[in-house]
Design a protein around this motif. Structure first.
Motif, short mmCIF file in Angstrom:
data_model
loop_
_atom_site.label_atom_id
_atom_site.label_comp_id
_atom_site.label_asym_id
_atom_site.label_seq_id
_atom_site.Cartn_x
_atom_site.Cartn_y
_atom_site.Cartn_z
N ALA A 201 0.83 -1.22 0.00
CA ALA A 201 0.00 0.00 0.00
C ALA A 201 0.86 1.26 0.00
O ALA A 201 0.55 2.23 -0.70
CB ALA A 201 -0.93 -0.01 1.20
N SER A 202 1.94 1.26 0.77
CA SER A 202 2.80 2.46 0.86
C SER A 202 3.77 2.56 -0.31
O SER A 202 4.29 3.63 -0.60
CB SER A 202 3.59 2.43 2.17
OG SER A 202 4.53 1.36 2.17
N ARG A 203 4.03 1.42 -0.95
CA ARG A 203 4.95 1.34 -2.09
C ARG A 203 6.38 1.76 -1.71
O ARG A 203 7.13 2.27 -2.53
CB ARG A 203 4.45 2.18 -3.27
CG ARG A 203 3.20 1.60 -3.90
CD ARG A 203 2.75 2.37 -5.13
NE ARG A 203 1.68 1.70 -5.81
CZ ARG A 203 1.83 0.82 -6.81
NH1 ARG A 203 3.04 0.50 -7.22
NH2 ARG A 203 0.79 0.24 -7.38
N ASN A 204 6.75 1.53 -0.46
CA ASN A 204 8.14 1.74 -0.07
C ASN A 204 8.46 0.83 1.11
O ASN A 204 7.58 0.24 1.71
CB ASN A 204 8.44 3.21 0.25
CG ASN A 204 7.58 3.74 1.38
OD1 ASN A 204 7.41 3.09 2.42
ND2 ASN A 204 7.01 4.93 1.19
N GLY A 205 9.75 0.73 1.41
CA GLY A 205 10.15 -0.10 2.53
C GLY A 205 11.65 -0.26 2.60
O GLY A 205 12.39 0.23 1.74
N ILE A 206 12.09 -0.96 3.65
CA ILE A 206 13.51 -1.26 3.82
C ILE A 206 13.76 -2.69 3.32
O ILE A 206 12.83 -3.37 2.88
CB ILE A 206 13.93 -1.11 5.29
CG1 ILE A 206 13.08 -2.02 6.20
CG2 ILE A 206 13.80 0.36 5.72
CD1 ILE A 206 13.50 -2.00 7.66
N CYS A 207 15.01 -3.14 3.40
CA CYS A 207 15.33 -4.46 2.86
C CYS A 207 14.49 -5.56 3.50
O CYS A 207 14.09 -6.52 2.83
CB CYS A 207 16.82 -4.75 3.02
SG CYS A 207 17.43 -4.70 4.71
N PHE A 208 14.19 -5.42 4.79
CA PHE A 208 13.35 -6.38 5.49
C PHE A 208 11.96 -6.46 4.85
O PHE A 208 11.39 -7.54 4.68
CB PHE A 208 13.25 -5.95 6.96
CG PHE A 208 12.88 -7.04 7.92
CD1 PHE A 208 12.59 -8.33 7.50
CD2 PHE A 208 12.82 -6.77 9.28
CE1 PHE A 208 12.24 -9.33 8.40
CE2 PHE A 208 12.48 -7.76 10.20
CZ PHE A 208 12.18 -9.03 9.75
N ASP A 209 11.40 -5.30 4.48
CA ASP A 209 10.09 -5.26 3.84
C ASP A 209 10.12 -5.90 2.46
O ASP A 209 9.23 -6.69 2.10
CB ASP A 209 9.61 -3.81 3.72
CG ASP A 209 9.43 -3.12 5.06
OD1 ASP A 209 8.81 -3.73 5.95
OD2 ASP A 209 9.93 -1.99 5.22
N TYR A 210 11.14 -5.55 1.68
CA TYR A 210 11.28 -6.13 0.34
C TYR A 210 11.37 -7.65 0.44
O TYR A 210 10.68 -8.38 -0.29
CB TYR A 210 12.55 -5.61 -0.33
CG TYR A 210 12.46 -4.29 -1.03
CD1 TYR A 210 12.66 -4.20 -2.41
CD2 TYR A 210 12.23 -3.10 -0.34
CE1 TYR A 210 12.63 -2.98 -3.07
CE2 TYR A 210 12.19 -1.88 -0.99
CZ TYR A 210 12.39 -1.82 -2.35
OH TYR A 210 12.35 -0.61 -3.00
N ALA A 211 12.27 -8.14 1.31
CA ALA A 211 12.51 -9.57 1.42
C ALA A 211 11.27 -10.31 1.92
O ALA A 211 10.94 -11.39 1.43
CB ALA A 211 13.70 -9.83 2.34
#
Length: 289
Positions: A201-211
């Protein structure tokens, strides 16, 4: 003739079951749901450990006491420490270190960073196969059949055919639709847990979110995937490893170099007898979820 046909069907079903137990079978769009069925339980008046499905690579723990801060430690060689966030309901914890004896301990907070043991149990684990722990959701890779991440995973996997194409499609979707959040990376606190649908929903994140998002999307397609936590140099990072039939575990197939996410070239697997190597040799895995 009818009897022979019935016997043939039973034999085919048995062979299929044996094959399913031996190797993962791709069934795109398959979401596995952990359950606490109550057939094997341990604990006391405050803690219940449901070990009914350790062959699938998880236990479930319920805390019914009054303490507001509870930690769980799962140890087999490596100690995994979790916050237990649920109350009066079960929360799932993975068994990712293979077969053998696991020590499971639950702690209640006394004050500050001090905890006292509330429950301890050794559990013998014999997995159905090495892949099952990496097909189910857990608190770091939290998804279910109704998750938007699963719906999008089904869309990007549709018509893909080969597993590596599914992996590539998931990778491309995530990196094309998310932006790395450097401010969040600089301020994230210990105990942070990714939320795959919130990330979408936010279309962003840190590596933890991506993974976490990539792992959820691939597990939803019945592709065994590890969310790996460790170090690249002195930096703490998260990345993923994937199991591909006929190739085995591909370590660091999707990894983060501090600026960009990369997909390791899958053609390395069949070139001149060379095996898959790490996506980046500086990566040192510490935990797998």
């Amino acid at each position: 003739m009818i009897v022979m046909k019935k016997l043939a069907k039973k034999t085919a079903a048995l062979l299929a079951a044996l094959c399913l137990a031996a190797v993962p079978v791709t069934a795109y769009g398959m979401v596995r749901t952990p359950i606490a069925s109550g057939s094997v339980t341990y604990g006391n008046d405050k803690v219940t450990i449901d070990a009914s499905h350790t062959d699938q690579g998880y236990i479930m723990i319920k805390y019914t006491g009054g303490n507001s801060k509870i930690k769980v430690q799962v140890t087999k060689g490596t100690t995994y420490t979790y916050n237990l966030n649920a109350r009066d309901t079960y929360e799932v914890f993975p068994l990712t270190e293979g077969n053998g004896s696991y020590s499971v301990k639950v702690f209640e907070n006394i004050s500050g960073n001090q905890y006292a043991q509330a429950c301890s149990q050794n559990i013998q684990v014999s997995l159905e196969n090495q892949y099952t722990p990496f097909l189910y959701p857990n608190q770091y890779v939290n998804f279910n059949q109704n998750s938007n991440a699963v719906a999008i995973s089904n869309q990007v996997a549709a018509g893909a055919g080969e597993e590596i194409t599914v992996v590539t499609n998931v990778f491309n979707y995530v990196v094309e639709n998310l932006t790395y959040d450097y401010d969040k990376a600089a301020t994230v606190q210990s105990g942070y847990l990714p939320n795959v649908d919130a990330t979408l929903a936010s279309r962003n994140g840190i590596c933890f979110d991506y993974a976490s998002l990539m792992t959820a999307m691939l597990r939803a397609q019945n592709i065994p995937t590890k969310l790996v936590i460790g170090y690249t140099g002195d930096l703490y990072h998260a990345w993923i490893s994937v199991y591909l039939k006929n190739q085995g575990w591909v370590d660091d197939i999707i990894y983060f170099d501090g600026s960009n996410w990369s997909l390791m070239d899958p053609t390395f697997a069949s070139s001149g007898g060379l095996s898959f190597g790490a996506g980046d040799s500086s990566y040192q895995a510490k935990y797998a979820y």
